[in-house]
Design a protein around this motif. Structure first.
Motif, PDB file in Angstrom:
ATOM      1  N   UNK A   8      -0.951 -28.347 -15.536  1.00  0.00           N
ATOM      2  CA  UNK A   8       0.056 -27.650 -16.338  1.00  0.00           C
ATOM      3  C   UNK A   8      -0.319 -26.174 -16.375  1.00  0.00           C
ATOM      4  N   UNK A   9       0.569 -25.333 -15.856  1.00  0.00           N
ATOM      5  CA  UNK A   9       0.274 -23.910 -15.680  1.00  0.00           C
ATOM      6  C   UNK A   9       1.293 -23.067 -16.449  1.00  0.00           C
ATOM      7  N   UNK A  10       0.922 -22.510 -17.594  1.00  0.00           N
ATOM      8  CA  UNK A  10       1.820 -21.565 -18.268  1.00  0.00           C
ATOM      9  C   UNK A  10       1.996 -20.329 -17.383  1.00  0.00           C
ATOM     10  N   UNK A  11       3.230 -19.872 -17.258  1.00  0.00           N
ATOM     11  CA  UNK A  11       3.532 -18.809 -16.291  1.00  0.00           C
ATOM     12  C   UNK A  11       4.356 -17.713 -16.950  1.00  0.00           C
ATOM     13  N   UNK A  12       3.831 -16.488 -16.884  1.00  0.00           N
ATOM     14  CA  UNK A  12       4.588 -15.348 -17.434  1.00  0.00           C
ATOM     15  C   UNK A  12       4.248 -14.096 -16.624  1.00  0.00           C
ATOM     16  N   UNK A  13       5.192 -13.670 -15.799  1.00  0.00           N
ATOM     17  CA  UNK A  13       5.060 -12.439 -15.015  1.00  0.00           C
ATOM     18  C   UNK A  13       3.770 -12.405 -14.194  1.00  0.00           C
ATOM     19  N   UNK A  14       3.595 -13.408 -13.339  1.00  0.00           N
ATOM     20  CA  UNK A  14       2.415 -13.492 -12.469  1.00  0.00           C
ATOM     21  C   UNK A  14       2.810 -13.526 -10.994  1.00  0.00           C
ATOM     22  N   UNK A  15       3.916 -12.868 -10.645  1.00  0.00           N
ATOM     23  CA  UNK A  15       4.438 -12.940  -9.282  1.00  0.00           C
ATOM     24  C   UNK A  15       3.420 -12.543  -8.197  1.00  0.00           C
ATOM     25  N   UNK A  16       2.547 -11.562  -8.421  1.00  0.00           N
ATOM     26  CA  UNK A  16       1.625 -11.174  -7.339  1.00  0.00           C
ATOM     27  C   UNK A  16       0.613 -12.256  -6.956  1.00  0.00           C
ATOM     28  N   UNK A  17       0.320 -13.185  -7.872  1.00  0.00           N
ATOM     29  CA  UNK A  17      -0.771 -14.129  -7.608  1.00  0.00           C
ATOM     30  C   UNK A  17      -0.383 -15.599  -7.705  1.00  0.00           C
ATOM     31  N   UNK A  42       9.368 -12.060 -10.186  1.00  0.00           N
ATOM     32  CA  UNK A  42       9.690 -13.076  -9.178  1.00  0.00           C
ATOM     33  C   UNK A  42       8.790 -14.308  -9.291  1.00  0.00           C
ATOM     34  N   UNK A  43       8.216 -14.530 -10.471  1.00  0.00           N
ATOM     35  CA  UNK A  43       7.258 -15.620 -10.646  1.00  0.00           C
ATOM     36  C   UNK A  43       7.846 -16.985 -10.306  1.00  0.00           C
ATOM     37  N   UNK A  44       9.040 -17.256 -10.766  1.00  0.00           N
ATOM     38  CA  UNK A  44       9.652 -18.572 -10.560  1.00  0.00           C
ATOM     39  C   UNK A  44       9.813 -18.867  -9.077  1.00  0.00           C
ATOM     40  N   UNK A  45      10.357 -17.914  -8.334  1.00  0.00           N
ATOM     41  CA  UNK A  45      10.574 -18.120  -6.902  1.00  0.00           C
ATOM     42  C   UNK A  45       9.253 -18.308  -6.173  1.00  0.00           C
ATOM     43  N   UNK A  46       8.249 -17.520  -6.540  1.00  0.00           N
ATOM     44  CA  UNK A  46       6.944 -17.632  -5.872  1.00  0.00           C
ATOM     45  C   UNK A  46       6.292 -18.982  -6.150  1.00  0.00           C
ATOM     46  N   UNK A  47       6.367 -19.449  -7.401  1.00  0.00           N
ATOM     47  CA  UNK A  47       5.769 -20.741  -7.762  1.00  0.00           C
ATOM     48  C   UNK A  47       6.488 -21.883  -7.058  1.00  0.00           C
ATOM     49  N   UNK A  48       7.821 -21.828  -7.033  1.00  0.00           N
ATOM     50  CA  UNK A  48       8.593 -22.888  -6.384  1.00  0.00           C
ATOM     51  C   UNK A  48       8.355 -22.900  -4.880  1.00  0.00           C
ATOM     52  N   UNK A  49       8.264 -21.725  -4.289  1.00  0.00           N
ATOM     53  CA  UNK A  49       8.030 -21.632  -2.850  1.00  0.00           C
ATOM     54  C   UNK A  49       6.676 -22.223  -2.468  1.00  0.00           C
ATOM     55  N   UNK A  50       5.719 -22.122  -3.376  1.00  0.00           N
ATOM     56  CA  UNK A  50       4.377 -22.660  -3.125  1.00  0.00           C
ATOM     57  C   UNK A  50       4.300 -24.159  -3.371  1.00  0.00           C
ATOM     58  N   UNK A  51       5.368 -24.748  -3.914  1.00  0.00           N
ATOM     59  CA  UNK A  51       5.423 -26.196  -4.065  1.00  0.00           C
ATOM     60  C   UNK A  51       5.291 -26.725  -5.475  1.00  0.00           C
ATOM     61  N   UNK A  52       5.256 -25.852  -6.465  1.00  0.00           N
ATOM     62  CA  UNK A  52       5.165 -26.312  -7.847  1.00  0.00           C
ATOM     63  C   UNK A  52       6.531 -26.750  -8.362  1.00  0.00           C
ATOM     64  N   UNK A  53       6.516 -27.697  -9.290  1.00  0.00           N
ATOM     65  CA  UNK A  53       7.694 -27.945 -10.116  1.00  0.00           C
ATOM     66  C   UNK A  53       7.758 -26.820 -11.139  1.00  0.00           C
ATOM     67  N   UNK A  54       8.921 -26.250 -11.358  1.00  0.00           N
ATOM     68  CA  UNK A  54       9.052 -25.157 -12.324  1.00  0.00           C
ATOM     69  C   UNK A  54      10.007 -25.567 -13.433  1.00  0.00           C
TER      70      UNK A  54
END
Length: 222
Positions: A8-17, A42-54
Motif C-alpha cells: 500500500x503506497x500513499x501517493x502525492x505529487x511523486x511523478x519523478x520517482x 503526473x503521478x497517477x499516469x506514472x504509477x499506472x504505467x509501471x503496473x500499480x493499481x491506482x
C-alpha cells in the motif's frame, strides 16, 4: 507466496520517482496499490504505467486517509494475507520488506515494524535522530508497545490486524494512532532493521528536521 502480499503506497505529487519505485517493488511483489491523494502532477499516469493499481482521492486528505483507503482495497482481495505500508519517494528498500516478511512468518508475528535505529545503515542527522527518539519515548509511554522507531513508514501487518485498523488521524499523527491501535489489540509484534535512504529528492519532499519536529508536535497535541 508473494502474491498474498499487497504493498500500500500513499501517493502525492511523486511523478519523478513513483514509476521506478513501483517497477522495483513489482519485480518482487506483483500486488501494488497506489492511493493517489489528490496529486496535481503526473503521478497517477506514472504509477499506472509501471503496473500499480491506482485508487484516487479527488482532494488531498493526508497520508493517514490514504493508508486507510489502501487497507480497504487490499482487504477486497480474499487471497491477501499481508499488507506492507511502503513510501512513494524511494526511501524504502524491497530487500527490507522480504526480511520483514520472513521474520513475521518464521516467528509467527502479526506485525513487524521497520526500525532505522537497529543498525547503522540509515544516515540521519543528530538533531533529527534526537527528535525521532523523543517521539518514540513518548509513544512508548502512551501505548502498549515498546519500539525503537515508532514513525518508520515501513510496516508488515497481517490481514487480521489490517481488518481491525481504523485510522482517523489524516496527517503525520496517523503513525502514532496506528501504533496505539495495534498495541491495544494484544497481538504479537516485532521490529526489523531497515535502511531508510535519504536523498536530496526525499529531503525536499519533507524528510527534514522540521518535518520530524512536526511529528513530535502533532503527537503531543493528539
Amino acid at each position: 507466496m508473494n502474491d498474498e502480499v499487497w504493498l500500500v503506497v500513499p501517493l502525492y505529487n511523486e511523478a519523478p520517482v513513483i514509476g521506478d519505485v513501483v517497477r522495483s517493488a513489482r519485480a518482487v511483489f506483483p500486488n501494488v496499490v497506489c492511493v493517489d491523494d489528490g496529486s496535481a502532477d503526473d503521478s497517477v499516469a506514472q504509477a499506472a504505467r509501471a503496473g500499480a493499481v491506482v485508487v484516487r482521492h479527488p482532494v488531498n486528505l493526508g497520508q493517514g486517509a490514504a493508508l486507510q483507503t489502501g487497507f480497504e482495497y487490499a482487504l477486497s482481495d480474499p487471497g491477501m494475507r499481508w499488507v506492507v505500508t511502503f513510501d512513494a519517494d524511494g526511501q524504502h528498500q524491497v530487500s527490507d520488506v522480504l526480511e520483514m516478511l520472513e521474520k513475521a512468518r518464521t516467528e509467527n508475528l502479526d506485525v513487524v515494524f521497520g526500525s532505522r535505529f537497529l543498525d547503522d545503515r540509515t544516515q540521519a542527522g543528530f538533531a533529527k535522530r534526537l527528535v525521532l527518539r523523543t517521539a518514540v519515548a513518548y509513544t512508548n509511554l502512551t501505548t502498549h508497545t515498546r519500539l525503537t522507531d515508532a514513525h518508520n513508514g515501513l510496516r508488515v501487518m497481517s490481514r487480521d490486524v489490517v481488518s481491525r485498523l481504523q485510522i482517523t488521524q489524516n496527517r503525520m499523527a496517523h503513525a502514532s494512532e496506528l501504533v496505539q491501535q495495534i498495541g491495544a489489540m494484544d497481538v504479537r509484534y516485532g521490529e526489523s532493521p531497515t535502511h531508510i535512504l535519504y536523498t536530496d529528492y526525499s529531503r525536499a519532499k519533507g524528510q527534514s528536521l522540521w518535518n520530524a519536529v512536526n511529528i513530535l508536535v502533532e503527537l503531543i497535541l493528539r
